[in-house]
Write a protein that holds these residues in place. Sequence first.
Motif, PDB file in Angstrom:
ATOM      1  N   PRO A  11       0.806  -1.223   0.000  1.00 22.21           N
ATOM      2  CA  PRO A  11       0.000   0.000   0.000  1.00 22.21           C
ATOM      3  C   PRO A  11       0.839   1.273   0.000  1.00 22.21           C
ATOM      4  O   PRO A  11       0.846   2.029   0.969  1.00 22.21           O
ATOM      5  N   VAL A  12       1.547   1.493  -1.063  1.00 23.99           N
ATOM      6  CA  VAL A  12       2.351   2.705  -1.235  1.00 23.99           C
ATOM      7  C   VAL A  12       1.867   3.372  -2.519  1.00 23.99           C
ATOM      8  O   VAL A  12       1.834   2.721  -3.561  1.00 23.99           O
TER       9      VAL A  12
ATOM     10  N   LYS B 250      -4.485  -8.965 -12.428  1.00 24.55           N
ATOM     11  CA  LYS B 250      -3.897  -7.630 -12.388  1.00 24.55           C
ATOM     12  C   LYS B 250      -4.979  -6.552 -12.379  1.00 24.55           C
ATOM     13  O   LYS B 250      -4.778  -5.483 -11.792  1.00 24.55           O
TER      14      LYS B 250
ATOM     15  N   GLY C 237      -5.383  -3.537  -9.542  1.00 24.13           N
ATOM     16  CA  GLY C 237      -5.091  -2.176  -9.989  1.00 24.13           C
ATOM     17  C   GLY C 237      -3.751  -2.062 -10.677  1.00 24.13           C
ATOM     18  O   GLY C 237      -3.164  -0.989 -10.736  1.00 24.13           O
ATOM     19  N   LEU C 238      -3.262  -3.164 -11.214  1.00 30.17           N
ATOM     20  CA  LEU C 238      -1.967  -3.132 -11.889  1.00 30.17           C
ATOM     21  C   LEU C 238      -2.115  -2.974 -13.393  1.00 30.17           C
ATOM     22  O   LEU C 238      -1.132  -2.894 -14.110  1.00 30.17           O
ATOM     23  N   THR C 239      -3.366  -2.960 -13.855  1.00 32.71           N
ATOM     24  CA  THR C 239      -3.553  -2.750 -15.289  1.00 32.71           C
ATOM     25  C   THR C 239      -4.889  -2.064 -15.524  1.00 32.71           C
ATOM     26  O   THR C 239      -5.782  -2.106 -14.681  1.00 32.71           O
ATOM     27  N   ASP C 240      -4.997  -1.430 -16.660  1.00 34.52           N
ATOM     28  CA  ASP C 240      -6.207  -0.715 -17.036  1.00 34.52           C
ATOM     29  C   ASP C 240      -7.185  -1.647 -17.733  1.00 34.52           C
ATOM     30  O   ASP C 240      -6.774  -2.654 -18.277  1.00 34.52           O
TER      31      ASP C 240
ATOM     32  N   ARG D  93      -5.132   1.997  -6.058  1.00 32.58           N
ATOM     33  CA  ARG D  93      -4.350   0.777  -5.860  1.00 32.58           C
ATOM     34  C   ARG D  93      -3.772   0.702  -4.460  1.00 32.58           C
ATOM     35  O   ARG D  93      -3.830  -0.331  -3.804  1.00 32.58           O
ATOM     36  N   ASP D  94      -3.232   1.825  -3.973  1.00 32.28           N
ATOM     37  CA  ASP D  94      -2.592   1.778  -2.659  1.00 32.28           C
ATOM     38  C   ASP D  94      -3.599   1.494  -1.548  1.00 32.28           C
ATOM     39  O   ASP D  94      -3.286   0.821  -0.570  1.00 32.28           O
TER      40      ASP D  94
ATOM     41  N   MET E  43      -4.458  -2.243  -1.702  1.00 31.78           N
ATOM     42  CA  MET E  43      -3.376  -3.097  -1.221  1.00 31.78           C
ATOM     43  C   MET E  43      -3.274  -3.149   0.302  1.00 31.78           C
ATOM     44  O   MET E  43      -2.513  -3.954   0.828  1.00 31.78           O
TER      45      MET E  43
ATOM     46  N   PHE F 297      -0.611 -10.061  -2.658  1.00 30.71           N
ATOM     47  CA  PHE F 297      -0.431 -10.589  -4.007  1.00 30.71           C
ATOM     48  C   PHE F 297       0.908 -11.295  -4.123  1.00 30.71           C
ATOM     49  O   PHE F 297       1.934 -10.754  -3.721  1.00 30.71           O
TER      50      PHE F 297
END
Lengths: 306, 288
Positions: free
Chosen positions: A131-132, B48, B52-55, B71-72, B75, B80
Motif C-alpha cells: 500500500p504505497v 492484475k 489495480g496493476l492494469t487498465d 491501488r494503494d 493493497m 499478491f
Amino acid sequence: MNQLPILIRREFWEHRSTFVLLPLVITAFLLSVMMLAYFASTSDVISVNLEMEEQGAVSSQHVESDDLFALLTYRLEALPERERASYINRGMHGLASPLLIAMWFVIFIYLLNSLYSDRRDRSILFWKSLPVSDGITVCSKLLTGLIIVPLIYFAGIAILQLAVLLLMFAATSGTDVSALEVVWGPSALISRWFEYLALLIFYCLWALPFFAWLLVVSAFAKSVPMVWAVGVPFGITVLEHMFFNSTPVSDWMGQHMVPLSFVRERQAIATTIAEQALSLQMISALIVGVALVFVAVRLRGKADEI
Amino acid sequence: MSNIVEVHGISKRFGDFQVLDNVSFDIAPGSIVGLIGPNGAGKTTTLKSILGLTDFEGSLSVMGIDPRHGRDKVMENVCFIADVGVLPRWLKVRDALDYIEGVHPRFNRARAETMLTETNISMSHKVRQLSKGMVTQLHLALVMAIEVDLLVLDEPTLGLDILYRKQFYERLLTDYFDHETSIVISTHQVEEIESLLTHLLFINHGEIVLACAMDEISEIYHEVLVPPDHWKDAAYLEPIHTRDLLGQKAMIFENIPRAELAPLGELHVPSVADLFVAKMQTRSGDRP
C-alpha cells in the motif's frame, strides 16, 4: 503513517554502492593523496623563489621548505589579498569537483533507472503489491536523488576542504606564517558550505524540468531509457535549429540542463540566486518541472512489467 | 458481509488481441477460488485488473474501491504473490521485513520471523542468494504475516519442484486460511489445487466459460462410463466431452438429470481436470 523515511532507506539498499561507497572511495582516495604529499615530502628539501608584489614593487624572496603544504601556504601568503582569495576559491572548487562531477552522473543514472529497472526485473509487481501510492514512490526517488544523495557528497567535499586547511595549519605551525590568516579567512569555509546548500536547493528547482524528465522517461521507456532521455531533447534542438530562426526552446532546455553554467565566481552565487529566484526562467522551470513530475506519477500508475 | 470482489463485464484488448471479453464474477468472503485456464487465457490480466496493476474497461470493485484509482488503498486489504522471481534480487531478507513493516499497517513482523525460522533462510541473505523455492518460501512468509481480506496468487508455484509446491499449498491451507480471508489462485495445473478450492472459474480466450461452487459440480456435471451398447443413446444426450477409457467411453454431461443418465452406465462426479478439458474443448474449436 509516514512512509517517506522507509522509502528513502529502500533506495539506499538498492544503490549503496553509488550513494555511499563511491563518495567514500573518492574522498578517501583524495585524502590519502594529500596525506601522501604531506608525509612523503619531508625527505626532500624544495626551494622556491617567490616573487612578491608589495605596493607596486616586486621583490624576490627565496623560500626553502621540506613540505608541500608549507610551500603552498608561503606562496599564497606572498600574493595580494584579492588574488589569494581567488586562488583559494579555485583550489577549494577544484577539490570539490571530482565529487561534484561523480554526483551529477550518479543522480542522472539513478533517476533515469529509478522507475525503469523494477519494471525490467518484474519486481514492480512486488513494490506495487504494497500500500504505497505512486505519488509518494516518485517523490521518494526525487527527494533521494536531489537532496539526500547530494548531502552525502557534500559531506565528502567538506571533509576534503577541511583536511587541506588543517594540513596547511600543521605544516606551518611553529613558523611565523599564520595559516589562519593566510588561508582560513579567505577560504570562508563555513559560509562556503552554506552557499553549497543554497546552491543545491536553487539548482534542484532550476533543473527540476530536467530531472523530472528523467523520471518521465524512466516510467514509460520500454527499453534503453538513455536514448529517450537524450534523444528527445536533442531531436527538438536539431529540428528547431533547422526550421526556425530563433531557438527559444532549445536555449531554455540547455539552460536548465547544464549544471548552473551561469555561476562561475563564488562572489556571484548569492547575487545570482537572488536575481534568478523570481525570474521568468525560474517560474517556467517550476511549472514545467512540477507538470513533468505529475506525468511521471501518472505513468507510474499505469506502469507494468516489461 | 457482501462480496470481496465484484467484477462486472470487464474487457481489455492489446491491439487486435482481445485479452478479456466481458468478464464477470464475484468473490465471496471466505472462499478459495481457482482461476483456471490455459496459458494466454487472460488469467494474469484478470488478476492484475483486481489489483489495480492494469487498465481495463468495465466496472470492478474490491471492497468498494475501484483499483484503477486507489491501488494503494486496495493493497491495504489485499496481498499478491505473482509467480516466483518478483522479489528484487538485491533485497536483503531483513530489509524486506523492515520495508513491509514500514509501509504496511497490518504486517505482523514477529509472525513472519517465526515462519522464516522454520526455513533455511537467514536474515542476512539477499534474494539473489536464495533458490527459487526459497524465494517463494520467503514471499509466502512475508505475505502470510499480513492480515488481509483477500490473497491473490498468480501461478505461485510455477517452476518449483514438487516438494516446494506441496509445502506451499499445505502452509497456505493450515497456517493461513481461516475462513475469513478469501483466496484467488490462478494456475494451469488443476490437479494440484483441486482439493483446496471452494469455487471454480474457468477462463479461456478471455471469457469465463465456467463459474460455480465446487459442491455444485456434482449436481450439474456427471461423468458416465458408457459401455459400447449405450454409445448411441448417450450421444443423443449431447455429452460435452467424450474420451475413450478401456473399451468404454467416459462422457461428461451438463445439466442432464441423474435419472436420465443412470441407465447408460456407471455415474461419477467428473474430476476438475476432466471438466477443465471438456470445457476448454467445447468453447474453442481450435484444440484437439
